[in-house]
Motif scaffolding. Structure first.
Motif, PDB file in Angstrom:
ATOM      1  N   ILE A 183      -6.408   6.422   3.900  1.00 48.35           N
ATOM      2  CA  ILE A 183      -6.252   5.820   2.840  1.00 48.35           C
ATOM      3  C   ILE A 183      -4.819   6.015   2.052  1.00 48.35           C
ATOM      4  O   ILE A 183      -4.251   4.736   1.638  1.00 48.35           O
ATOM      5  N   ASP A 184      -4.240   6.889   2.283  1.00 49.74           N
ATOM      6  CA  ASP A 184      -2.799   7.074   1.993  1.00 49.74           C
ATOM      7  C   ASP A 184      -2.045   6.195   2.651  1.00 49.74           C
ATOM      8  O   ASP A 184      -0.847   5.531   2.288  1.00 49.74           O
ATOM      9  N   LYS A 185      -1.862   6.081   3.905  1.00 52.87           N
ATOM     10  CA  LYS A 185      -1.176   5.399   4.855  1.00 52.87           C
ATOM     11  C   LYS A 185      -1.459   4.001   4.457  1.00 52.87           C
ATOM     12  O   LYS A 185      -0.440   3.104   4.677  1.00 52.87           O
ATOM     13  N   LEU A 186      -2.717   3.519   4.355  1.00 52.60           N
ATOM     14  CA  LEU A 186      -2.680   1.962   3.922  1.00 52.60           C
ATOM     15  C   LEU A 186      -2.208   1.721   2.696  1.00 52.60           C
ATOM     16  O   LEU A 186      -2.368   0.554   2.135  1.00 52.60           O
ATOM     17  N   GLY A 187      -2.062   2.722   1.821  1.00 51.43           N
ATOM     18  CA  GLY A 187      -1.910   2.449   0.366  1.00 51.43           C
ATOM     19  C   GLY A 187      -3.175   1.878  -0.399  1.00 51.43           C
ATOM     20  O   GLY A 187      -2.839   1.158  -1.221  1.00 51.43           O
ATOM     21  N   LEU A 188      -4.172   2.463  -0.064  1.00 50.06           N
ATOM     22  CA  LEU A 188      -5.434   1.643  -0.856  1.00 50.06           C
ATOM     23  C   LEU A 188      -5.836   2.779  -1.850  1.00 50.06           C
ATOM     24  O   LEU A 188      -6.935   2.233  -2.483  1.00 50.06           O
ATOM     25  N   LYS A 189      -5.276   3.700  -2.261  1.00 49.06           N
ATOM     26  CA  LYS A 189      -5.820   4.463  -3.334  1.00 49.06           C
ATOM     27  C   LYS A 189      -6.012   3.692  -4.751  1.00 49.06           C
ATOM     28  O   LYS A 189      -4.858   3.165  -5.316  1.00 49.06           O
ATOM     29  N   GLN A 190      -6.900   3.804  -5.287  1.00 51.69           N
ATOM     30  CA  GLN A 190      -7.079   3.164  -6.656  1.00 51.69           C
ATOM     31  C   GLN A 190      -6.327   3.863  -7.849  1.00 51.69           C
ATOM     32  O   GLN A 190      -6.250   5.091  -7.898  1.00 51.69           O
ATOM     33  N   VAL A 191      -5.544   3.072  -8.650  1.00 50.02           N
ATOM     34  CA  VAL A 191      -5.267   3.722  -9.914  1.00 50.02           C
ATOM     35  C   VAL A 191      -6.105   3.887 -10.872  1.00 50.02           C
ATOM     36  O   VAL A 191      -6.673   2.818 -11.384  1.00 50.02           O
ATOM     37  N   SER A 192      -6.030   5.154 -11.313  1.00 43.02           N
ATOM     38  CA  SER A 192      -7.192   5.409 -12.586  1.00 43.02           C
ATOM     39  C   SER A 192      -6.399   6.103 -13.739  1.00 43.02           C
ATOM     40  O   SER A 192      -7.087   6.401 -14.598  1.00 43.02           O
TER      41      SER A 192
END
Length: 474
Positions: A405-414
């Protein structure tokens, strides 16, 4: 109009390490005629000794089918002459089988079910294998003596659909019990299909034909339909007595037709008599107590999944059809995810990517798939991003969800502060639409969400965006 009468005889090869009456190995794919000894070659003076593990597995199946288990049963000699039968007889059970009357319930898509009677299940040793090459035939006796359970149904099935449902349910039960690998391609689960028809309302049983040694659900269905049509045409043409004779037939998968193989024998033709080399089989109380304790079966597991994980009955039926998939789902649910999401990600997302392979062939284990679902449920990533993560894991053969998830930069901004900064910019740039929204055009909330998601390059948490937008706009 005619009624179809179908009865099935299923041969299940038991997964014992040695044969039914000798210590030769039962392994598949060995060099021809290497797993043999005087007993399974039928040499004079060789005596059979019963494999107790085969008896234990028979008790387990009898328990699963709610059958009467006979604590005293008898082995018989079934006499016939064929090149792959070295003794000139097969050791089987006739008058008193180890497993008596039982039942198996099949389930239809509309939620209804039907009880199919099981006449018996008896132990017997398998024959060898004939290999035909042009005008020459060879005999491989590696399989001779392999332990089989023959499960004979009552003639209770009325169409091909019911027959296939019965076979698939029985196949599933055998796999759940762990008494056979039930590999149809290798012949560990094969079926003889008995078909006849009668006029609607008639209670008589007319001449049946047996389609021999079927080992594919698809081909069994096709063979039944062809044979039924052949019987109907013979009845309608008035030549039933001439065209339909008691015989064994083979199915040709290329033509989709059945063809005559040989006349079908009656029990009297086999000249059954008790095998003088084998004592009656006695099942002790200790054996009954131990081997009637069987694993959770498909119907029980389905009921538990519906109750415990709050999933639909249909979804539970799909998942519990395979013991591997049922166990996989159970492992997923131990991670604390919702049943609904677990079903979707197992049956739609993961299986959809396996391209027809079974769950046992999946690189992604249950805990990893459950972790992806957890990251959706805790709003770390969106459902769309989760699909990208799953694809990435499969392509790169890694099971590290969080690093991916981190490598793909997919973490949502909450984070409220970061999102409000974006939202305030969107609202300032669209004052006219803000005014329209406040004037009652509330559908514009979708426009503001879309703009915010676009500005955040898809990283914003949509739920949080909705919440903050409504606060700002009010």
């Amino acid at each position: 109009m005619f009624e179809i009468i179908i009865g099935l005889e299923v041969h299940v090869q038991l997964n014992t390490k040695s044969k039914l009456f000798c210590s030769c190995a039962t392994s598949f794919g060995e060099e021809p005629n290497t797993n043999v000894c005087p007993t399974c070659l039928g040499l004079p003076g060789a005596l059979p000794v019963l494999n107790k593990e085969a008896v234990h597995k028979a008790i387990m199946l009898g328990t699963a089918l709610k059958s009467q288990i006979n604590t005293k049963s008898i082995f018989n000699r079934k006499n016939y002459f064929y090149p792959d039968l070295p003794n000139g007889y097969q050791i089987s059970q006739f008058e008193v089988p180890v497993v008596g009357l039982g039942e198996l319930v099949i389930d239809f898509e509309d939620g209804t079910n039907k009880k199919i009677g099981v006449t018996r299940a008896h132990l017997e040793n398998d024959a060898g294998k004939n290999i035909h090459a042009g005008s020459v035939s060879h005999v491989d006796l590696n399989r001779a003596g392999t332990p089989l359970l023959e499960i004979v149904s009552e003639p209770d099935m009325r169409n091909a659909e019911e027959a296939i449902l019965y076979l698939k349910k029985l196949h599933s039960i055998v796999r759940y019990l762990g008494i056979s690998d039930a590999n149809m391609q290798e012949g560990s689960f094969r079926c003889d299909v008995n078909v006849s028809i009668r006029p609607k309302g008639d209670t008589n049983l007319y001449t049946r034909c047996e389609i021999k040694n079927m080992n594919s659900f698809k081909f069994i269905e096709k063979a039944i339909k062809y044979e039924v049509n052949r019987h109907i045409e013979a009845w309608e043409d008035g030549v039933h007595d001439k065209e339909i004779v008691q015989e064994t037939r083979l199915f040709d998968p290329d033509s989709g037709e059945t063809r005559s193989m040989r006349g079908k024998e009656d029990a009297a033709d086999y000249r059954y008599f008790p095998d003088p080399d084998l004592l009656p089989l006695i099942i002790t109380d200790e054996m009954m107590e131990k081997y009637t304790k069987i694993p959770e079966l498909p119907d029980e597991k389905k009921e538990r999944f519906v109750k415990e994980y709050k999933i639909k009955e249909y979804d539970a039926s799909v998942i519990t059809a395979s013991v591997e998939m049922a166990n996989y789902f159970d492992e997923m649910m131990k991670e604390g995810i919702s049943g609904k999401n677990g079903v979707t990600w197992l049956t739609v997302e993961l299986l959809g990517r396996l391209d027809g392979s079974g769950i046992e062939d999946s690189f992604i284990d249950a805990k990893t798939l459950a972790t992806i679902v957890k990251r959706i449920e805790d709003n770390t990533i969106s459902g769309k991003a989760a699909k990208e993560v799953l694809d990435y894991l499969i392509e790169n053969e890694t099971l590290d969800v969080d690093s991916s998830i981190d490598k793909l930069g997919l973490k949502q901004v909450s984070d409220d502060g970061a999102l409000l900064e974006i939202i305030d910019g969107i609202l300032a740039a669209n004052e006219d639409k803000v005014a329209e929204y406040k004037a009652g055009k509330e559908k514009l909330i979708g426009f503001f969400v879309g703009q915010t998601m676009k500005a955040s390059k898809g990283s914003a948490n949509p739920q949080k965006v909705n919440e903050l937008l409504k606060q700002r706009l009010s």
